[in-house]
Scaffold this active site. Structure first.
Site, PDB file in Angstrom:
ATOM      1  N   SER A  81       0.948  -1.135  -0.004  1.00 11.03           N
ATOM      2  CA  SER A  81       0.142  -0.058   0.009  1.00 11.03           C
ATOM      3  C   SER A  81       0.757   1.255   0.099  1.00 11.03           C
ATOM      4  O   SER A  81       1.824   1.309   0.456  1.00 11.03           O
ATOM      5  CB  SER A  81      -0.913  -0.027   1.334  1.00 11.03           C
ATOM      6  OG  SER A  81      -1.731  -1.086   1.337  1.00 11.03           O
TER       7      SER A  81
HETATM    8  N1  SAH Z   1      -0.464  -5.340   3.821  1.00 13.27           N
HETATM    9  C1  SAH Z   1       0.317  -5.571   2.671  1.00 13.27           C
HETATM   10  C2  SAH Z   1       0.004  -5.119   1.335  1.00 13.27           C
HETATM   11  C3  SAH Z   1      -1.265  -6.066   1.030  1.00 13.27           C
HETATM   12  S1  SAH Z   1      -2.018  -6.229  -0.318  1.00 13.27           S
HETATM   13  C4  SAH Z   1       1.635  -4.656   2.723  1.00 13.27           C
HETATM   14  O1  SAH Z   1       1.959  -4.157   3.728  1.00 13.27           O
HETATM   15  O2  SAH Z   1       2.604  -5.121   1.938  1.00 13.27           O
HETATM   16  C5  SAH Z   1      -3.062  -7.658  -0.228  1.00 13.27           C
HETATM   17  C6  SAH Z   1      -2.638  -9.018   0.398  1.00 13.27           C
HETATM   18  O3  SAH Z   1      -3.720  -9.806   0.673  1.00 13.27           O
HETATM   19  C7  SAH Z   1      -1.962  -9.572  -1.005  1.00 13.27           C
HETATM   20  O4  SAH Z   1      -0.585  -9.961  -0.582  1.00 13.27           O
HETATM   21  C8  SAH Z   1      -2.998 -10.833  -1.251  1.00 13.27           C
HETATM   22  O5  SAH Z   1      -2.122 -11.971  -1.569  1.00 13.27           O
HETATM   23  C9  SAH Z   1      -3.445 -10.843   0.133  1.00 13.27           C
HETATM   24  N2  SAH Z   1      -4.713 -11.490   0.494  1.00 13.27           N
HETATM   25  C10 SAH Z   1      -5.799 -11.504  -0.603  1.00 13.27           C
HETATM   26  N3  SAH Z   1      -6.916 -12.445  -0.051  1.00 13.27           N
HETATM   27  C11 SAH Z   1      -6.486 -13.084   1.341  1.00 13.27           C
HETATM   28  C12 SAH Z   1      -7.162 -13.780   1.954  1.00 13.27           C
HETATM   29  N4  SAH Z   1      -8.232 -14.299   1.913  1.00 13.27           N
HETATM   30  N5  SAH Z   1      -6.378 -14.051   3.303  1.00 13.27           N
HETATM   31  C13 SAH Z   1      -5.155 -13.672   3.465  1.00 13.27           C
HETATM   32  N6  SAH Z   1      -4.641 -12.849   2.659  1.00 13.27           N
HETATM   33  C14 SAH Z   1      -5.119 -12.339   1.449  1.00 13.27           C
END
Ligand code: SAH
Length: 230
Positions: A81
């Protein structure tokens, strides 16, 4: 002997110099121009954003862009993000020492690291196995002993460690997962994007007081979709 000490001195100087963070000033500038200037005031949040080396959470090919004002690709179609959004979600969650947090969507591990600078323990779940593995290795290498990462579907939360004072979801759905509402502690705060997962969502703050749930709609945001394991 003297030559030996000189070499030793030069060598240790090189090591110390080598350990100096070349991105320190870029990071301080990021906090001033992107975060303080947009109204984030929580001291703990600002301190954490000043400290966590964001450049070590992005793919090495993009390291020079780590402190720019936007999200970045981290592989597998996922993103880290924008710094402001990380700071805003962190501030909204009212992080304090003594609290326990759950993050859904570890991604690079950056948001987990920012939270872990403040709260006691951060549990974090990632659904892409490669990202889960990379992030847990990265967080261990950086010395974050109070982050507990796991691979899995965060939709169901992590009942074994509930309740959580803070729940941050960094991927979008069209509703707030019921298990997460149930796993929120009394007085707890949940922050997540809710809306069209393929388009624009709203950042939602959900609080639980005396068992009563209150929902506040904040700003429009754009996150990657929350996936489900089948
Ligand atoms: N918080 C992260 C950015 C996240 S982007 C950072 O600081 O870098 C969103 C993430 O959520 C992605 O890596 C994606 O693979 C994950 N994601 C999507 N659906 C999910 C689920 N059901 N459970 C866990 N992770 C999930």
């Amino acid at each position: 002997m003297r030559l030996f000490s000189l070499i030793l001195l030069l060598f240790s100087g090189w090591i110390i110099h080598g350990q100096k963070d070349p991105f320190e000033s870029a990071r301080q500038k990021m906090v001033e121009t992107q975060i303080v200037s947009r109204g984030i005031t929580d001291r703990a949040t600002l301190e954490a954003m000043r400290k966590v080396p964001r450049h070590l959470f992005v793919p090495s090919a993009f390291i020079a862009d780590a402190y720019t004002d936007g999200p970045m690709l981290i592989g597998y179609g996922q993103t880290i993000s924008q710094p402001f959004i990380v700071a805003y979600m962190t501030e909204l969650s009212h992080p304090e020492r003594g609290k326990t947090a759950l993050e859904i969507g570890t991604g690079s591990g950056y948001q987990a690291a920012v939270l872990a600078e403040i709260v006691d323990t951060v549990y974090t779940i990632e659904i892409v196995p490669e990202l889960a593995l990379e992030a847990s290795a990265r967080l261990a290498r950086l010395g974050y002993k109070n982050i507990v990462p796991k691979y899995g579907d965060g939709y169901k939360g992590w009942p074994e460690h509930a309740p959580f004072d803070i729940i941050l979801v960094t991927a979008a759905t069209d509703h707030i997962p019921q298990p997460l509402i149930e796993q929120l502690a009394e007085g707890g705060r949940l922050v997540m994007p809710v809306g069209n997962p393929a388009g624009v969502q709203e950042l939602i703050l959900l609080t639980k007081r005396k068992g009563k749930i209150t929902e506040t709609r904040l700003v429009p945001v754009r996150f990657v979709p929350l996936k489900r394991l089948r």
